[in-house]
Design a protein around this motif. Structure first.
Motif, PDB file in Angstrom:
ATOM      1  N   GLY A 117       0.740  -1.158  -0.043  1.00  0.00           N
ATOM      2  CA  GLY A 117      -0.148   0.035   0.029  1.00  0.00           C
ATOM      3  C   GLY A 117       0.654   1.131  -0.011  1.00  0.00           C
ATOM      4  N   PHE A 118       2.234   1.220  -0.117  1.00  0.00           N
ATOM      5  CA  PHE A 118       3.109   2.464  -0.265  1.00  0.00           C
ATOM      6  C   PHE A 118       2.695   3.019  -1.730  1.00  0.00           C
ATOM      7  CE2 PHE A 118       5.730  -0.433   2.838  1.00  0.00           C
ATOM      8  CZ  PHE A 118       5.132  -0.030   3.700  1.00  0.00           C
ATOM      9  N   PRO A 139      -1.392   1.547   3.272  1.00  0.00           N
ATOM     10  CA  PRO A 139      -0.841   0.627   4.259  1.00  0.00           C
ATOM     11  C   PRO A 139      -2.059  -0.078   5.236  1.00  0.00           C
ATOM     12  CG  PRO A 139       0.619   2.375   4.057  1.00  0.00           C
ATOM     13  CD  PRO A 139      -0.736   2.848   3.503  1.00  0.00           C
ATOM     14  N   ASP A 140      -1.989  -1.102   5.590  1.00  0.00           N
ATOM     15  CA  ASP A 140      -2.816  -1.686   6.548  1.00  0.00           C
ATOM     16  C   ASP A 140      -2.438  -2.697   7.307  1.00  0.00           C
ATOM     17  OD1 ASP A 140      -6.257  -1.669   6.694  1.00  0.00           O
ATOM     18  OD2 ASP A 140      -5.259  -3.460   7.500  1.00  0.00           O
ATOM     19  N   ILE A 141      -2.576  -3.154   8.470  1.00  0.00           N
ATOM     20  CA  ILE A 141      -2.128  -4.065   9.091  1.00  0.00           C
ATOM     21  C   ILE A 141      -2.626  -5.582   8.758  1.00  0.00           C
ATOM     22  CG2 ILE A 141      -1.606  -3.287  11.432  1.00  0.00           C
ATOM     23  CD1 ILE A 141      -3.998  -3.995  12.533  1.00  0.00           C
ATOM     24  N   ARG A 155      -1.897  -6.474   5.928  1.00  0.00           N
ATOM     25  CA  ARG A 155      -0.799  -6.733   4.882  1.00  0.00           C
ATOM     26  C   ARG A 155       0.488  -6.291   5.553  1.00  0.00           C
ATOM     27  NH1 ARG A 155      -1.934  -2.791   1.829  1.00  0.00           N
ATOM     28  NH2 ARG A 155      -4.154  -2.537   2.357  1.00  0.00           N
ATOM     29  N   ALA A 156       1.178  -7.193   6.471  1.00  0.00           N
ATOM     30  CA  ALA A 156       2.354  -6.798   7.116  1.00  0.00           C
ATOM     31  C   ALA A 156       3.623  -7.230   6.041  1.00  0.00           C
ATOM     32  CB  ALA A 156       2.348  -7.559   8.544  1.00  0.00           C
ATOM     33  N   ILE A 157       4.655  -6.190   6.407  1.00  0.00           N
ATOM     34  CA  ILE A 157       5.877  -6.473   5.460  1.00  0.00           C
ATOM     35  C   ILE A 157       6.913  -6.643   6.503  1.00  0.00           C
ATOM     36  CG2 ILE A 157       5.884  -3.808   5.219  1.00  0.00           C
ATOM     37  CD1 ILE A 157       6.804  -4.588   2.326  1.00  0.00           C
ATOM     38  N   PHE A 175      11.126  -6.070   6.030  1.00  0.00           N
ATOM     39  CA  PHE A 175      12.161  -5.593   5.118  1.00  0.00           C
ATOM     40  C   PHE A 175      13.512  -6.452   5.002  1.00  0.00           C
ATOM     41  CE2 PHE A 175       9.538  -2.281   5.907  1.00  0.00           C
ATOM     42  CZ  PHE A 175       8.988  -1.741   4.665  1.00  0.00           C
ATOM     43  N   ALA A 186       5.650  -8.357  12.737  1.00  0.00           N
ATOM     44  CA  ALA A 186       4.632  -8.461  11.495  1.00  0.00           C
ATOM     45  C   ALA A 186       3.792  -9.559  11.719  1.00  0.00           C
ATOM     46  CB  ALA A 186       5.381  -8.816  10.075  1.00  0.00           C
TER      47      ALA A 186
END
Lengths: 268, 252
Positions: free
Chosen positions: A53-54, A72-74, A76-78, A80, A146
């Motif tokens: 969502g970036f 962005p929304d929790i 969909r956790a990312i 890195f 995440a």
């Protein structure tokens, strides 16, 4: 669950307008462990940025459970490659960070965080400062952070790229454990063919022009061996497809004498 | 206390004592007359008298009051401005650019204008202190925000932080170490600006007492004031702010 239709992303690089994804389609079911595999610079990270969502200036449709992804929304956790932990918080505070809006009670937040620290074997380090633990442990904290928000899909952006061999192998097993125990849907981006072969239940291969060139289901049970006949077969197939496409590309490029394209990375 | 730091504070004391000794010897040899370079004993006497008579206390009080009001105002203005400049590109291109130019003007250069605008008064000093001290704070905040790893912001957003929450839970904590360094720098600027400003106004204060000493050709008064200024500056900088900085060491 995740449905991508006719995805395109235009972006400017060195004055050229580049079109990524070229009507990319992908549909992910709940519980899949998908590896997006491709050479460096093929747009894998841009792809994850869209899913996280970036990046919202894409065309086409990207839906998670029927909902268009625009911020962005929790859900969909990312995770890195460089962990991106918050150094002003300790381990457990990092893991419970995303729970703030969901669980108001401090104690309950920590209880939930502890469950995920158990999963990645870091309970005894829960009060440690981030700089006091190793890179491998930091990445496990990032994964726990995440997972703690119980996302619908876990996005991983080359999460093992910065680690030494030993930690990498450790974390690969950790990911398999998470996938089998939690039935977590995982979308994993990498440029390492072997890593994809070890982990994924399905491999999607992108070429340098960020087009989907291969989409294979893997049947072998975990834990897998790198020299398993299925792995060997698929590895050859992937290299073949990428090299063929590369040859075709260079011919086309020579014919049109166009420049500014990415160069195939031989490291895969 | 560790052996190392015990040793270094020992060296520090020895160094200060030898400076004092040098001063004493020069006076003893009568190279310069007393009214140009008073002896350590004369300065000590002046200090003793100033404190015992209570003559220094109003000056200390007034100066501290001025610098605290000016400094705190400057910090609030500076931090908010720094945040705003980082947030809005238009501001950064206009105000942000001119701040750097403004910073190169020493506080004394503002004195004529300040006196004209505010009169020979406390407000003139406050004006100079605020003007001097808000710039390092604002530049520091801007710089700190620029240096936040972009991934930290993205991680925060994907964990449910947007707008105000993003500032409260990510941006402010992330810049805290650098913010404290700029507060320290701002303090040093405020303190210098205060003394510079006070030299030109009436009423009581450290700067005024120093200036009075000059007009009466009382160099031991001048040196006594300089010592007080140095000690206060040292205590604030090396004890207060260093403690604060150490408390955020685990950040990096």
């Amino acid at each position: 669950m995740l449905k991508i239709d006719k995805l395109n992303l235009k972006f400017k690089a060195n004055g050229f307008i580049k079109n990524l994804f070229n009507d990319f389609d992908l549909s992910v079911d709940k519980g899949e462990f998908i590896c997006i595999l491709g050479p460096s610079g093929c747009g894998k990270s841009s792809f994850l940025n869209i899913l996280a969502g970036f990046e919202k200036n894409y065309t086409g449709s990207v839906l998670l459970n029927g909902e268009k992804i625009l911020k962005p929304d929790i859900k969909r956790a990312i995770v890195f490659q460089d962990y991106a932990l918050f150094p002003w918080l300790n381990v457990i505070e990092n893991v419970s960070f995303g729970l703030k809006n969901r669980i108001s009670n401090h104690q309950e937040r920590f209880m939930q965080a502890i469950r995920y620290l158990e999963l990645v074997d870091l309970v005894e380090h829960s009060r440690a400062r981030i700089h006091e633990i190793s890179g491998g442990m930091q990445q496990r904290v990032a994964i726990a952070r995440a997972l703690a928000v119980q996302p619908e899909i876990l996005l991983l952006d080359e999460p093992l790229g910065a680690l030494d061999d030993w930690s990498r192998r450790n974390l690969q097993n950790e990911l398999i454990k998470i996938w089998t125990e939690l039935k977590q849907t995982i979308l994993f981006v990498t440029h390492s063919v072997d890593e994809a072969l070890l982990l994924a239940s399905r491999i999607v291969v992108m070429n340098v022009n960020s087009e989907k060139v291969l989409d294979i289901q893997l049947k072998t049970e975990h834990p897998r061996k790198i020299d398993h006949p299925e792995s060997v077969k698929i590895r050859l197939l992937i290299k073949d497809v990428l090299n063929q496409k590369l040859k075709k590309n260079t011919q086309e490029n020579a014919a049109q004498s166009s420049s500014g394209d990415n160069i195939f990375d031989p490291s895969i | 206390m560790t052996e190392q730091s015990g040793k270094s504070s020992q060296t520090r004391v020895i160094f200060l004592l030898s400076l004092l000794l040098l001063w004493y010897v020069i006076c003893k040899l009568e190279i310069y007359p007393n009214y140009l370079l008073p002896s350590p004993a004369m300065v000590l006497n002046t200090l003793k008298r100033g404190f015992l008579d209570g003559a220094y206390f109003p000056a200390l009080f007034q100066s501290s009051k001025r610098v605290l009001i000016g400094y705190l105002t400057a910090v609030v203005i500076g931090s908010l401005l720094g945040l705003a400049i980082s947030r809005f590109k238009q501001l950064s291109n206009t105000v942000g650019e001119s701040l750097t130019a403004l910073q190169s003007i020493p506080s004394v250069a503002w004195v004529p204008l300040a006196l004209l605008w505010f009169g020979i008064s406390e407000s003139a000093v406050l004006f100079i202190v605020i003007l001097e001290a808000f710039i390092p704070c604002s530049l520091g905040v801007q710089n700190a925000i620029k240096n936040i790893p972009p991934k930290l912001i993205l991680a925060g957003r994907s964990l449910g932080c947007e707008s105000f929450d993003l500032y409260k839970r990510i941006i402010i904590p992330a810049i805290l170490p650098q913010l404290i360094s700029s507060l320290r720098l701002s303090w040093a600027f405020a303190w210098r600006a205060l003394i510079a400003g006070e030299l030109f106004i009436n009423g009581s204060g450290l700067g005024q007492t120093l200036e009075l000493g000059r007009s009466l050709s009382d160099m031991s008064e001048v040196i006594a004031m300089m010592l007080i200024i140095a000690v206060i500056g040292y205590v604030a900088d090396n004890i207060l702010f260093r403690k604060l900085e150490e408390s955020t060491n685990h950040y990096s």
